[in-house]
Design a protein around this motif. Structure first.
Motif, PDB file in Angstrom:
ATOM      1  N   UNK A 154      13.933   1.531   6.009  1.00 48.80           N
ATOM      2  CA  UNK A 154      12.578   1.502   5.472  1.00 48.80           C
ATOM      3  C   UNK A 154      12.282   2.638   4.521  1.00 48.80           C
ATOM      4  N   UNK A 155      13.318   3.439   4.204  1.00 47.97           N
ATOM      5  CA  UNK A 155      13.122   4.598   3.333  1.00 47.97           C
ATOM      6  C   UNK A 155      13.045   4.177   1.859  1.00 47.97           C
ATOM      7  N   UNK A 156      13.571   2.991   1.537  1.00 41.78           N
ATOM      8  CA  UNK A 156      13.502   2.535   0.141  1.00 41.78           C
ATOM      9  C   UNK A 156      14.858   2.369  -0.524  1.00 41.78           C
ATOM     10  N   UNK A 157      15.918   2.306   0.281  1.00 39.39           N
ATOM     11  CA  UNK A 157      17.269   2.183  -0.290  1.00 39.39           C
ATOM     12  C   UNK A 157      17.439   0.844  -1.011  1.00 39.39           C
ATOM     13  N   UNK A 158      17.008  -0.232  -0.347  1.00 41.85           N
ATOM     14  CA  UNK A 158      17.128  -1.551  -0.998  1.00 41.85           C
ATOM     15  C   UNK A 158      16.249  -1.616  -2.240  1.00 41.85           C
ATOM     16  N   UNK A 159      15.068  -1.031  -2.134  1.00 33.91           N
ATOM     17  CA  UNK A 159      14.159  -1.033  -3.286  1.00 33.91           C
ATOM     18  C   UNK A 159      14.817  -0.316  -4.469  1.00 33.91           C
ATOM     19  N   UNK A 160      15.503   0.793  -4.207  1.00 33.83           N
ATOM     20  CA  UNK A 160      16.203   1.521  -5.269  1.00 33.83           C
ATOM     21  C   UNK A 160      17.293   0.646  -5.897  1.00 33.83           C
ATOM     22  N   UNK A 161      18.101   0.002  -5.049  1.00 31.42           N
ATOM     23  CA  UNK A 161      19.159  -0.873  -5.574  1.00 31.42           C
ATOM     24  C   UNK A 161      18.575  -1.977  -6.442  1.00 31.42           C
ATOM     25  N   UNK A 174       0.819  -1.208   0.000  1.00 34.10           N
ATOM     26  CA  UNK A 174       0.000   0.000   0.000  1.00 34.10           C
ATOM     27  C   UNK A 174       0.858   1.265   0.000  1.00 34.10           C
ATOM     28  N   UNK A 175       2.192   1.104   0.030  1.00 34.46           N
ATOM     29  CA  UNK A 175       3.059   2.244   0.265  1.00 34.46           C
ATOM     30  C   UNK A 175       3.794   2.662  -1.006  1.00 34.46           C
ATOM     31  N   UNK A 176       3.744   3.953  -1.320  1.00 34.01           N
ATOM     32  CA  UNK A 176       4.549   4.446  -2.434  1.00 34.01           C
ATOM     33  C   UNK A 176       5.953   4.703  -1.913  1.00 34.01           C
ATOM     34  N   UNK A 177       6.886   3.877  -2.334  1.00 37.42           N
ATOM     35  CA  UNK A 177       8.241   3.921  -1.775  1.00 37.42           C
ATOM     36  C   UNK A 177       9.104   4.926  -2.534  1.00 37.42           C
ATOM     37  N   UNK A 191      32.942   7.238   0.121  1.00 42.07           N
ATOM     38  CA  UNK A 191      32.207   7.971  -0.923  1.00 42.07           C
ATOM     39  C   UNK A 191      33.026   8.992  -1.677  1.00 42.07           C
ATOM     40  N   UNK A 192      32.838   9.010  -3.010  1.00 42.45           N
ATOM     41  CA  UNK A 192      33.201  10.184  -3.783  1.00 42.45           C
ATOM     42  C   UNK A 192      32.061  11.196  -3.648  1.00 42.45           C
ATOM     43  N   UNK A 193      30.866  10.630  -3.546  1.00 45.36           N
ATOM     44  CA  UNK A 193      29.686  11.474  -3.486  1.00 45.36           C
ATOM     45  C   UNK A 193      28.652  10.771  -2.604  1.00 45.36           C
ATOM     46  N   UNK A 194      27.951  11.559  -1.812  1.00 45.87           N
ATOM     47  CA  UNK A 194      26.912  10.987  -0.944  1.00 45.87           C
ATOM     48  C   UNK A 194      25.564  11.548  -1.387  1.00 45.87           C
ATOM     49  N   UNK A 195      24.578  10.647  -1.533  1.00 45.26           N
ATOM     50  CA  UNK A 195      23.242  11.104  -1.911  1.00 45.26           C
ATOM     51  C   UNK A 195      22.289  10.670  -0.813  1.00 45.26           C
ATOM     52  N   UNK A 196      21.377  11.558  -0.434  1.00 44.13           N
ATOM     53  CA  UNK A 196      20.454  11.202   0.624  1.00 44.13           C
ATOM     54  C   UNK A 196      19.054  10.953   0.064  1.00 44.13           C
ATOM     55  N   UNK A 197      18.521   9.789   0.434  1.00 46.69           N
ATOM     56  CA  UNK A 197      17.169   9.410   0.025  1.00 46.69           C
ATOM     57  C   UNK A 197      16.207   9.775   1.151  1.00 46.69           C
ATOM     58  N   UNK A 198      15.196  10.569   0.806  1.00 47.00           N
ATOM     59  CA  UNK A 198      14.189  10.904   1.796  1.00 47.00           C
ATOM     60  C   UNK A 198      12.847  11.078   1.099  1.00 47.00           C
ATOM     61  N   UNK A 199      11.841  10.456   1.631  1.00 46.82           N
ATOM     62  CA  UNK A 199      10.498  10.547   1.085  1.00 46.82           C
ATOM     63  C   UNK A 199      10.443  10.214  -0.414  1.00 46.82           C
ATOM     64  N   UNK A 200      11.154   9.164  -0.780  1.00 42.92           N
ATOM     65  CA  UNK A 200      11.050   8.663  -2.146  1.00 42.92           C
ATOM     66  C   UNK A 200      11.830   9.433  -3.192  1.00 42.92           C
TER      67      UNK A 200
END
Ligand SMILES: Nc1ncnc2c1ncn2[C@@H]1O[C@H](COP(=O)(O)OP(=O)(O)O)[C@@H](O)[C@H]1O
Ligand SMILES: [Mg+2]
Lengths: 255, 260
Positions: free
Chosen positions: A44-51, A20-23, A213-222
């Motif tokens: 639970x933010x969706x990091x694994x889903x992104x990978x 039911x969740x839009x990741x 990291x050469x670069x860090x990206x932050x995942x928040x709210x999809x």
């Protein structure tokens, strides 16, 4: 500087609803060739889903992923295999095949598909890959007989055994003691140097993130809400990023 | 109420769709390289060889109790008719009891272990790992199990039939005083080739059902160790039901096809 480099992975407007969740909610991200990008974000933010989208293990509801200028989300299974061979994935809990020993785990792909190689030759290559992750004399152990750190190393050896151009790491240091974790960080850095790969590392371990990291990206709210070098991320005034990297319960992100 | 019923029906058809898709995929991948002979053989050993003891014990006692019950009731109805126990027993064993009882035992023993193994692989991301190594999970996991069960089930059932029949013979001798030779000739004259065929074909189909359901429940597993437990149980329940239901239809079809 980045603009002169070739884009290896281009993600545009990625949407994914699970249960039911839009990741993922329209995520954009570019990853350059040879770069190590660390993706941070809460559990639970969706990091694994992104990978898993990048590894073609999940298909998005909407959006595009280009690898080497090829759009991969619309490929059929056969064409996908070719793309997947460019990618090695190191899973969070290693995901070693329980029923196979270390030799057959690391050499899985070669034993199954490389009929041009003799089993002796494959065993030699497996030994080489294990040496790269600083393991020896464990060829005949089953995964159940390995410690957590060893499993992660074997998982890495299995991923690099297919000679990928891209390696995806899902929380490589989570659940390890700080010393083992640092050893894994070094292996990731080494793998990048020796094999010339593009790496994407998902973690919420900031020590590890700054180191790799050469670069860090932050995942928040999809979405990716910030992306920059470790120095840039430390000095940003983005309150979401600041709250996360300093590990505070108070701030715009509710605990 | 109607909505609940509706979702239930939807789920049911969704499940059937997935099971038929898996069956189709299994057949499709069966003929693709690489043929994993080592894996198929090890599944055959695991499924067939290791199941021999439990299969034989079940059928031995089934044969024994069947001989006892049938012999006694025949004798009560009409004195001297217990000499026909061999014929009744062998037909019942070869056509029904052997295939169905063995299938139910194997569903409990092997179907559950397939669901548990694949389910564990699913929740620990080993299935994803297979895919990243360019390996289709149906090809690597379903095909060997499907082949092993399809071929090992008839073999197990033949053994079960034989042992059950032997057991029945000794009980007839000991309890009903039917001489072994009488038992033997009576069985032999009752049994036809069609009975054996029908039993073996059913066994093979039951093997396919156990394999497909076990794999299906494994692949559908979600939610950690608890999910694995649920899949395991539901694989046994579903395949047992399907075995018993398909038994009726298979039997009536085979009776027609083999003209028995
Ligand atoms: N297969 C799935 N089915 C349903 N929900 C899922 C599935 N995989 C992940 N999710 C949900 O998606 C969200 C993101 O999960 P994940 O990517 O694993 O988070 P993390 O950032 O910790 O790696 C979570 O809320 C999780 O419950
Ligand atoms: Mg995760």
């Amino acid at each position: 500087m980045e603009n002169q480099k070739k884009i290896k992975i281009k993600i545009r407007n990625l949407w994914k609803k699970l249960a039911a969740k839009t990741v993922l909610k329209g995520l954009d991200l570019d990853i350059y060739e040879g770069e190590s990008v660390v993706i941070i974000g809460r559990s639970g933010e969706g990091k694994s889903v992104l990978l898993k989208h990048i590894a073609s293990l999940l298909r998005p509801d909407e959006g595009e992923i280009h690898i080497d200028d090829k759009e991969i989300t619309s490929l059929n299974d056969q064409m996908l295999t070719e793309v997947m061979m460019k990618i090695g994935m190191v899973f969070q809990n290693a995901a070693l095949f329980d029923s196979l020993d270390v030799d057959n785990n690391v050499g899985f792909f070669m034993y199954r598909y490389r009929k041009d190689l003799t089993p002796e030759k494959i065993r030699e290559i497996v030994k080489e890959k294990l040496a790269l992750v600083e393991l020896r004399d464990i060829m005949h152990l089953k995964p159940a007989e390995l410690s957590g750190g060893m499993k992660k190393r074997v998982g890495l050896a299995r991923a690099i055994a297919v000679e990928p151009q891209i390696i995806l790491y899902d929380e490589p240091t989570t659940g390890l003691d700080p010393i083992t974790a640092d050893a894994i960080n070094n292996l990731i850095i080494n793998a990048k140097k020796k094999l010339n790969v593009t790496s994407i590392v998902v973690t919420h371990d900031m020590v590890s993130a700054y180191k790799i990291a050469d670069r860090i990206a932050m995942l928040y709210d999809g979405k990716i809400i910030f992306s920059g070098t470790p120095d840039e991320i430390k000095s940003t005034d983005n309150p979401f990023v600041q709250q996360f990297i300093n590990g505070r319960a108070e701030g715009p992100i509710s605990a | 109420m109607f909505i609940a019923l509706g979702t239930y029906v939807m789920k049911f058809f969704n499940e059937i769709g997935k099971i038929s898709q898996l069956t189709r995929d299994t057949f499709k991948w069966m003929f693709r390289k690489p043929f994993d002979v080592k894996n198929i053989v090890s599944q055959m050993v695991h499924i067939g060889y290791n199941s021999i003891p439990v299969t034989l014990i079940t059928s031995l006692f089934t044969g024994m109790v069947f001989a006892l019950q049938t012999g006694l009731s025949l004798e009560v109805k009409l004195k001297g008719t217990s000499q026909f126990v061999g014929g009744v027993l062998i037909i019942a064993l070869v056509r029904e009891l052997g295939p169905v009882l063995t299938a139910l035992i194997i569903a409990g023993r092997i179907g559950s272990s397939i669901a548990a193994e694949i389910g564990t692989m699913k929740v620990t991301e080993q299935i994803d790992a297979l895919k990243t190594l360019a390996t289709n999970p149906v090809h690597y996991l379903s095909v060997p199990r499907f082949l092993a069960l399809t071929f090992m089930m008839p073999a197990l059932v033949l053994m079960a039939d034989f042992i059950g029949w032997i057991g029945g013979g000794f009980v007839s001798l000991a309890e009903l005083k039917v001489p072994l030779l009488t038992y033997y000739y009576n069985s032999q004259s009752a049994l036809r080739m069609g009975d054996v065929f029908s039993g073996l074909i059913k066994s093979s189909v039951f093997g396919m059902i156990i394999a497909v359901i076990g794999c299906h429940k494994g692949f559908q597993t979600e939610g950690g160790a608890e999910g694995v437990g649920k899949s395991t149980i539901s694989s046994v329940v579903t395949s047992s039901m399907l075995i018993l239901i398909s038994d009726y239809f298979l039997t009536s079809f085979l009776n027609f096809a083999l003209k028995i």
